[in-house]
Scaffold this motif. Structure first.
Motif, PDB file in Angstrom:
ATOM      1  N   PRO A   1       0.111 -10.475  -1.618  1.00  0.00           N
ATOM      2  CA  PRO A   1       0.671 -10.052  -0.326  1.00  0.00           C
ATOM      3  C   PRO A   1       1.122 -11.211   0.550  1.00  0.00           C
ATOM      4  O   PRO A   1       2.043 -11.054   1.352  1.00  0.00           O
ATOM      5  CB  PRO A   1      -0.490  -9.288   0.323  1.00  0.00           C
TER       6      PRO A   1
ATOM      7  N   TYR B   1       5.306  -6.037   1.152  1.00  0.00           N
ATOM      8  CA  TYR B   1       4.899  -5.136   0.087  1.00  0.00           C
ATOM      9  C   TYR B   1       3.548  -4.498   0.423  1.00  0.00           C
ATOM     10  O   TYR B   1       2.690  -5.109   1.054  1.00  0.00           O
ATOM     11  CB  TYR B   1       4.757  -5.878  -1.245  1.00  0.00           C
ATOM     12  N   GLY B   2       3.350  -3.270  -0.041  1.00  0.00           N
ATOM     13  CA  GLY B   2       2.057  -2.619   0.075  1.00  0.00           C
ATOM     14  C   GLY B   2       1.111  -3.089  -1.013  1.00  0.00           C
ATOM     15  O   GLY B   2       1.466  -3.870  -1.895  1.00  0.00           O
ATOM     16  N   TRP B   3      -0.128  -2.557  -0.955  1.00  0.00           N
ATOM     17  CA  TRP B   3      -1.177  -3.031  -1.863  1.00  0.00           C
ATOM     18  C   TRP B   3      -2.014  -1.858  -2.356  1.00  0.00           C
ATOM     19  O   TRP B   3      -2.516  -1.061  -1.563  1.00  0.00           O
ATOM     20  CB  TRP B   3      -2.065  -4.027  -1.140  1.00  0.00           C
TER      21      TRP B   3
ATOM     22  N   SER C   1      -5.634   2.195   1.468  1.00  0.00           N
ATOM     23  CA  SER C   1      -5.117   2.391   2.819  1.00  0.00           C
ATOM     24  C   SER C   1      -3.791   3.132   2.750  1.00  0.00           C
ATOM     25  O   SER C   1      -2.969   2.865   1.869  1.00  0.00           O
ATOM     26  CB  SER C   1      -4.907   1.035   3.510  1.00  0.00           C
TER      27      SER C   1
ATOM     28  N   ASP D   1      -1.418   2.730   4.554  1.00  0.00           N
ATOM     29  CA  ASP D   1      -0.325   1.840   4.950  1.00  0.00           C
ATOM     30  C   ASP D   1       0.662   1.623   3.813  1.00  0.00           C
ATOM     31  O   ASP D   1       1.870   1.506   4.042  1.00  0.00           O
ATOM     32  CB  ASP D   1      -0.891   0.487   5.404  1.00  0.00           C
ATOM     33  N   ARG D   2       0.159   1.602   2.572  1.00  0.00           N
ATOM     34  CA  ARG D   2       1.060   1.356   1.434  1.00  0.00           C
ATOM     35  C   ARG D   2       2.118   2.445   1.302  1.00  0.00           C
ATOM     36  O   ARG D   2       3.200   2.201   0.760  1.00  0.00           O
ATOM     37  CB  ARG D   2       0.252   1.247   0.138  1.00  0.00           C
TER      38      ARG D   2
ATOM     39  N   THR E   1       3.919   3.629   3.506  1.00  0.00           N
ATOM     40  CA  THR E   1       5.051   3.339   4.387  1.00  0.00           C
ATOM     41  C   THR E   1       5.933   2.225   3.834  1.00  0.00           C
ATOM     42  O   THR E   1       6.962   1.913   4.430  1.00  0.00           O
ATOM     43  CB  THR E   1       4.555   2.937   5.785  1.00  0.00           C
ATOM     44  N   ARG E   2       5.534   1.631   2.708  1.00  0.00           N
ATOM     45  CA  ARG E   2       6.267   0.489   2.143  1.00  0.00           C
ATOM     46  C   ARG E   2       7.120   0.938   0.962  1.00  0.00           C
ATOM     47  O   ARG E   2       6.675   1.725   0.128  1.00  0.00           O
ATOM     48  CB  ARG E   2       5.291  -0.596   1.676  1.00  0.00           C
TER      49      ARG E   2
ATOM     50  N   VAL F   1       5.371  -1.900  -3.553  1.00  0.00           N
ATOM     51  CA  VAL F   1       3.917  -2.018  -3.506  1.00  0.00           C
ATOM     52  C   VAL F   1       3.418  -2.715  -4.767  1.00  0.00           C
ATOM     53  O   VAL F   1       3.948  -2.497  -5.864  1.00  0.00           O
ATOM     54  CB  VAL F   1       3.265  -0.623  -3.354  1.00  0.00           C
TER      55      VAL F   1
ATOM     56  N   ASN G   1       2.689   4.988  -6.490  1.00  0.00           N
ATOM     57  CA  ASN G   1       2.425   4.893  -5.057  1.00  0.00           C
ATOM     58  C   ASN G   1       2.327   6.279  -4.426  1.00  0.00           C
ATOM     59  O   ASN G   1       2.892   6.557  -3.372  1.00  0.00           O
ATOM     60  CB  ASN G   1       3.475   4.043  -4.327  1.00  0.00           C
TER      61      ASN G   1
END
Length: 266
Positions: free
Chosen positions: A56, A62-64, A72, A74-75, A77-78, A81, A233
């Motif tokens: 990262p 990039y998401g994770w 999370s 949050d990924r 929204t990316r 990833v 994802n």
């Protein structure tokens, strides 16, 4: 895809191998995850720490998603990833086997575009990038083109052969073999060493993301147990099994599976 994404994964996988091989699998500290999620060792966590810092940082947009990191949203929204399994085949690692792997991938809007599967104790480095083919230690690889299932060698765990998973309960005839790491199984299919692989168990994305691209770039076919292309994802990062092989074997296995079977559950 940034031109350096694949090289980024290769460098990270090689570093992961250096870290993991500092531990003796049989003496590494080991814990069992809650809810029967399997074992984890101090080597898994050490590799994950390095990857989560390195990757990262190199690609902050990039998401994770990793087996060893709390997930999370949050990924989601990316667009891109990282999907990683620090050590795929932890049980094998803990037993002192050599058949464990580091599995690293980048997915772009659900499609894997760069992938590495690395087995440091076997000196096997599998790589793939979208549209650029797949390699083993730098040499181009291709899936098997065998057409007859009855003469094929298929990587599959024994529970997949339960009659309830097959149409009319008719289990097909093929030579069933097994390797403990799911990533390694997929890499072996991409290499053409085996003719296909099958798992009907719901499969975590980090176990199969890298192998999906590797097989497709090796001119093979990879789908879930119902024949749908694999998409990554997802909010719940688990897919409905995997069928992977050359076209003839893939299509034959898919046609023989009972679509109404509920699959194998952990």
């Amino acid at each position: 895809m940034p031109a350096t994404d694949l090289q980024l994964l290769i460098d990270a996988a090689l570093e992961a191998g250096k870290i993991a091989t500092r531990y003796s699998g049989t003496t590494a500290q080991r814990w069992d995850k809650p809810n029967g999620a399997g074992p984890v060792t101090e080597a898994d966590l050490a590799v994950n720490t390095m990857l989560e810092q390195r990757l990262p940082t190199a690609r902050p947009g990039y998401g994770w998603l990793s087996e060893e990191t709390e997930d999370s949203s949050d990924r989601l929204t990316r667009e891109r990833v990282f999907i990683v399994d620090p050590i795929d085949g932890t049980r094998s690692f803990a037993e002192g086997s050599r058949t464990w792997a580091h599995s690293l991938a980048v997915a772009d809007r659900g499609e894997v575009i760069a992938a590495v599967i690395y087995l440091p104790l076997r000196d096997l480095l599998y790589t793939a990038a979208k549209g650029q083919g797949a390699t083993l230690n730098g040499a181009t690889i291709r899936v098997s083109d065998i057409a007859a299932l009855e003469t094929a060698e298929i990587l599959a765990a024994k529970p997949n052969m339960d009659p309830r998973h097959w149409r009319q309960g008719q289990v097909p005839v093929f030579d069933r073999v097994y390797r403990p790491s799911l990533a390694y199984r997929m890499a072996l299919v991409g290499q053409g060493r085996f003719d296909g692989m099958l798992t009907l168990r719901p499969s975590w994305e980090w176990d199969i993301a890298a192998g999906d691209l590797l097989i497709r770039e090796a001119r093979g076919y990879c789908s879930d147990r119902l024949g749908h292309p694999l998409q990554f994802n997802n909010a719940h990062p688990r897919l409905n099994g995997v069928i992977a092989a050359g076209r003839h074997i893939h299509d034959t296995l898919h046609a023989l599976l009972d679509p109404d079977s509920t699959g194998i559950h952990p």
